[in-house]
Motif scaffolding. Sequence first.
Motif, PDB file in Angstrom:
ATOM      1  N   MET A 129      58.760  26.700  13.939  1.00  0.00           N
ATOM      2  CA  MET A 129      58.134  27.493  12.760  1.00  0.00           C
ATOM      3  C   MET A 129      57.042  28.409  12.988  1.00  0.00           C
ATOM      4  SD  MET A 129      59.548  27.693   9.662  1.00  0.00           S
ATOM      5  CE  MET A 129      59.121  28.392   8.212  1.00  0.00           C
ATOM      6  N   LEU A 130      56.139  27.982  13.880  1.00  0.00           N
ATOM      7  CA  LEU A 130      54.950  28.907  14.188  1.00  0.00           C
ATOM      8  C   LEU A 130      55.385  30.185  14.738  1.00  0.00           C
ATOM      9  CD1 LEU A 130      52.117  26.178  14.864  1.00  0.00           C
ATOM     10  CD2 LEU A 130      52.463  27.454  12.783  1.00  0.00           C
ATOM     11  N   ASP A 131      56.453  30.174  15.612  1.00  0.00           N
ATOM     12  CA  ASP A 131      56.905  31.212  16.380  1.00  0.00           C
ATOM     13  C   ASP A 131      57.480  32.074  15.325  1.00  0.00           C
ATOM     14  OD1 ASP A 131      56.105  30.172  18.685  1.00  0.00           O
ATOM     15  OD2 ASP A 131      58.058  29.179  19.324  1.00  0.00           O
ATOM     16  N   VAL A 132      58.434  31.585  14.416  1.00  0.00           N
ATOM     17  CA  VAL A 132      58.748  32.482  13.286  1.00  0.00           C
ATOM     18  C   VAL A 132      57.793  33.310  12.449  1.00  0.00           C
ATOM     19  CG1 VAL A 132      60.418  32.334  11.403  1.00  0.00           C
ATOM     20  CG2 VAL A 132      61.025  31.080  13.211  1.00  0.00           C
ATOM     21  N   ILE A 133      56.949  32.387  12.090  1.00  0.00           N
ATOM     22  CA  ILE A 133      55.602  32.881  11.295  1.00  0.00           C
ATOM     23  C   ILE A 133      54.996  34.088  11.979  1.00  0.00           C
ATOM     24  CG2 ILE A 133      53.587  32.464  10.258  1.00  0.00           C
ATOM     25  CD1 ILE A 133      54.851  29.789   9.285  1.00  0.00           C
ATOM     26  N   ALA A 134      54.872  33.910  13.230  1.00  0.00           N
ATOM     27  CA  ALA A 134      54.286  35.018  14.420  1.00  0.00           C
ATOM     28  C   ALA A 134      55.226  36.132  14.212  1.00  0.00           C
ATOM     29  CB  ALA A 134      54.273  34.512  15.696  1.00  0.00           C
ATOM     30  N   VAL A 135      56.216  36.135  13.812  1.00  0.00           N
ATOM     31  CA  VAL A 135      57.330  37.195  13.814  1.00  0.00           C
ATOM     32  C   VAL A 135      57.099  37.921  12.638  1.00  0.00           C
ATOM     33  CG1 VAL A 135      59.345  38.266  13.878  1.00  0.00           C
ATOM     34  CG2 VAL A 135      58.956  36.633  15.696  1.00  0.00           C
ATOM     35  N   THR A 136      57.079  37.088  11.410  1.00  0.00           N
ATOM     36  CA  THR A 136      57.166  37.564  10.095  1.00  0.00           C
ATOM     37  C   THR A 136      55.963  38.046   9.516  1.00  0.00           C
ATOM     38  OG1 THR A 136      57.210  35.395   9.210  1.00  0.00           O
ATOM     39  CG2 THR A 136      59.292  36.582   9.607  1.00  0.00           C
ATOM     40  N   ALA A 137      54.803  37.170  10.026  1.00  0.00           N
ATOM     41  CA  ALA A 137      53.685  37.714   9.371  1.00  0.00           C
ATOM     42  C   ALA A 137      52.945  38.907   9.414  1.00  0.00           C
ATOM     43  CB  ALA A 137      52.547  36.685  10.095  1.00  0.00           C
ATOM     44  N   PRO A 138      53.021  39.572  10.886  1.00  0.00           N
ATOM     45  CA  PRO A 138      52.373  40.939  10.790  1.00  0.00           C
ATOM     46  C   PRO A 138      53.208  42.027   9.905  1.00  0.00           C
ATOM     47  CG  PRO A 138      52.986  39.908  12.933  1.00  0.00           C
ATOM     48  CD  PRO A 138      53.435  38.946  12.099  1.00  0.00           C
ATOM     49  N   ILE A 139      54.450  41.821   9.540  1.00  0.00           N
ATOM     50  CA  ILE A 139      55.155  42.464   8.585  1.00  0.00           C
ATOM     51  C   ILE A 139      54.653  42.501   7.305  1.00  0.00           C
ATOM     52  CG2 ILE A 139      57.409  42.848   7.587  1.00  0.00           C
ATOM     53  CD1 ILE A 139      57.413  43.458  10.500  1.00  0.00           C
ATOM     54  N   PHE A 140      54.266  41.293   6.877  1.00  0.00           N
ATOM     55  CA  PHE A 140      53.878  41.035   5.530  1.00  0.00           C
ATOM     56  C   PHE A 140      52.168  41.386   5.432  1.00  0.00           C
ATOM     57  CE2 PHE A 140      57.848  38.905   5.245  1.00  0.00           C
ATOM     58  CZ  PHE A 140      58.238  39.332   3.963  1.00  0.00           C
ATOM     59  N   ILE A 141      51.542  41.312   6.772  1.00  0.00           N
ATOM     60  CA  ILE A 141      50.119  41.829   6.601  1.00  0.00           C
ATOM     61  C   ILE A 141      50.030  43.204   6.334  1.00  0.00           C
ATOM     62  CG2 ILE A 141      48.097  41.895   8.157  1.00  0.00           C
ATOM     63  CD1 ILE A 141      48.787  39.332   9.429  1.00  0.00           C
ATOM     64  N   ILE A 142      51.032  43.991   7.113  1.00  0.00           N
ATOM     65  CA  ILE A 142      50.889  45.477   6.849  1.00  0.00           C
ATOM     66  C   ILE A 142      51.253  45.871   5.522  1.00  0.00           C
ATOM     67  CG2 ILE A 142      52.093  47.671   7.777  1.00  0.00           C
ATOM     68  CD1 ILE A 142      52.502  46.514  10.317  1.00  0.00           C
ATOM     69  N   MET A 143      52.248  45.075   4.709  1.00  0.00           N
ATOM     70  CA  MET A 143      52.413  45.262   3.320  1.00  0.00           C
ATOM     71  C   MET A 143      51.227  44.987   2.496  1.00  0.00           C
ATOM     72  SD  MET A 143      56.244  43.753   3.273  1.00  0.00           S
ATOM     73  CE  MET A 143      56.164  43.755   1.314  1.00  0.00           C
ATOM     74  N   ALA A 144      50.468  43.767   3.086  1.00  0.00           N
ATOM     75  CA  ALA A 144      49.304  43.502   2.389  1.00  0.00           C
ATOM     76  C   ALA A 144      48.026  44.570   2.359  1.00  0.00           C
ATOM     77  CB  ALA A 144      48.675  42.232   2.675  1.00  0.00           C
ATOM     78  N   ILE A 145      48.181  45.465   3.708  1.00  0.00           N
ATOM     79  CA  ILE A 145      47.087  46.279   4.078  1.00  0.00           C
ATOM     80  C   ILE A 145      47.306  47.526   2.900  1.00  0.00           C
ATOM     81  CG2 ILE A 145      46.321  47.907   5.412  1.00  0.00           C
ATOM     82  CD1 ILE A 145      46.711  45.726   7.680  1.00  0.00           C
ATOM     83  N   GLY A 146      48.656  47.914   2.700  1.00  0.00           N
ATOM     84  CA  GLY A 146      49.135  48.849   1.908  1.00  0.00           C
ATOM     85  C   GLY A 146      48.511  48.546   0.463  1.00  0.00           C
ATOM     86  N   TYR A 147      49.082  47.118   0.142  1.00  0.00           N
ATOM     87  CA  TYR A 147      48.580  46.899  -1.319  1.00  0.00           C
ATOM     88  C   TYR A 147      47.105  46.952  -1.602  1.00  0.00           C
ATOM     89  CZ  TYR A 147      48.453  43.727  -5.458  1.00  0.00           C
ATOM     90  OH  TYR A 147      48.062  43.366  -6.526  1.00  0.00           O
ATOM     91  N   ALA A 148      46.531  46.561  -0.590  1.00  0.00           N
ATOM     92  CA  ALA A 148      44.968  46.466  -0.655  1.00  0.00           C
ATOM     93  C   ALA A 148      44.367  47.854  -0.740  1.00  0.00           C
ATOM     94  CB  ALA A 148      44.239  45.703   0.357  1.00  0.00           C
ATOM     95  N   ALA A 149      44.784  48.839  -0.055  1.00  0.00           N
ATOM     96  CA  ALA A 149      44.462  50.218   0.044  1.00  0.00           C
ATOM     97  C   ALA A 149      44.757  51.045  -1.336  1.00  0.00           C
ATOM     98  CB  ALA A 149      45.345  51.086   1.311  1.00  0.00           C
ATOM     99  N   VAL A 150      45.832  50.635  -1.956  1.00  0.00           N
ATOM    100  CA  VAL A 150      45.928  51.232  -3.132  1.00  0.00           C
ATOM    101  C   VAL A 150      45.263  50.523  -4.454  1.00  0.00           C
ATOM    102  CG1 VAL A 150      47.883  51.467  -5.292  1.00  0.00           C
ATOM    103  CG2 VAL A 150      48.541  51.884  -2.723  1.00  0.00           C
ATOM    104  N   ARG A 151      45.195  49.283  -4.201  1.00  0.00           N
ATOM    105  CA  ARG A 151      44.240  48.606  -5.275  1.00  0.00           C
ATOM    106  C   ARG A 151      42.847  48.951  -5.181  1.00  0.00           C
ATOM    107  NH1 ARG A 151      45.982  45.204  -9.418  1.00  0.00           N
ATOM    108  NH2 ARG A 151      44.295  43.747  -9.901  1.00  0.00           N
ATOM    109  N   ALA A 152      42.396  49.135  -3.845  1.00  0.00           N
ATOM    110  CA  ALA A 152      40.858  49.610  -3.732  1.00  0.00           C
ATOM    111  C   ALA A 152      40.757  51.147  -4.087  1.00  0.00           C
ATOM    112  CB  ALA A 152      40.514  49.350  -2.314  1.00  0.00           C
TER     113      ALA A 152
END
Length: 316
Positions: free
Chosen positions: A1-24
Amino acid sequence: MLDVIAVTAPIFIIMAIGYAAVRADLLAKAELRALGKFVINFALPALILKALSQRPIAEILNVPYLAVYALGSVTVMLGGVAVAYFIRRRSLPVSALYGTGMAFPNSGFIGYPIVLQVLGAPGLVALTLTMIVENMVLMPLAILLMESRAGSGDKAYRVALAAFARLFRSPIILAIVAGFLLASFDLHPPAPVARVIDMLAAASGAVALFVIGGNLVGLEVKGMFGDVALIMVGKLLLHPLAVFAALQLVPAFDPTLQRAAVMFACSPMMSIYPILGQKYGQEGFCSAALMATTTASFVTISSFLWLIEASGYFAR
């Protein structure tokens, strides 16, 4: 499961960065539209052209894949329309929005970056095949349902023709056609042109995810939970299950592409979903569904990937 999260986490981290950029207030949501247009009109077409022009026509014209993805997606779309129309008592256009939200994934912005990380180069072929179904089958069907009214067959006919006319002006469709021609005649772009295509294609993933994250700022689900939950279940659970079921009905083909078909179906709905809802006064509802489904997809995509790997089904 950790290997799967290692694949998907970067995708959603980039989305979180986009969210934070607009929020800020580092970027305005209006400015994201330009980035989105860049991805849709330049980066994704370049990615598709690259995928098609580098492979033989027999490899990219995979009829079983097209049949599986179309069957699973159309089944879920029409099922969603039926539930919304007959059970939820929504109008036909709004019911069509429900079905579209359940069956039309964000293949370019979310599905492709995940498929590419998991499967590598074959993900490009799968993206192209998926977009053929989306643009040649799902989008015309969605527009036809949203624009039609009972007893107006002539209008439905004109709407269908207009939908196809618009599609063939789309940069994505033009890239698909150009790519098929290059592959059919075994032609390759000159080196400088190929380099430009590579550079544009490389920009698609990260920019697309950033835009998705930024567009989630300010969206709310209050007072819409029941209908939003219906679309979430349809998109994140029923759609991938329907595509998987469709795989059982066709002759076996490349297991890598079979995995890709299910993975693309796991993606949340397309980012322009709220735009489709504007005409019918449903932009708030569509935005809420987009936000909730995109957020929940971190769990569902990771779970489906884990199940795919743990079961070993596609390795048979």
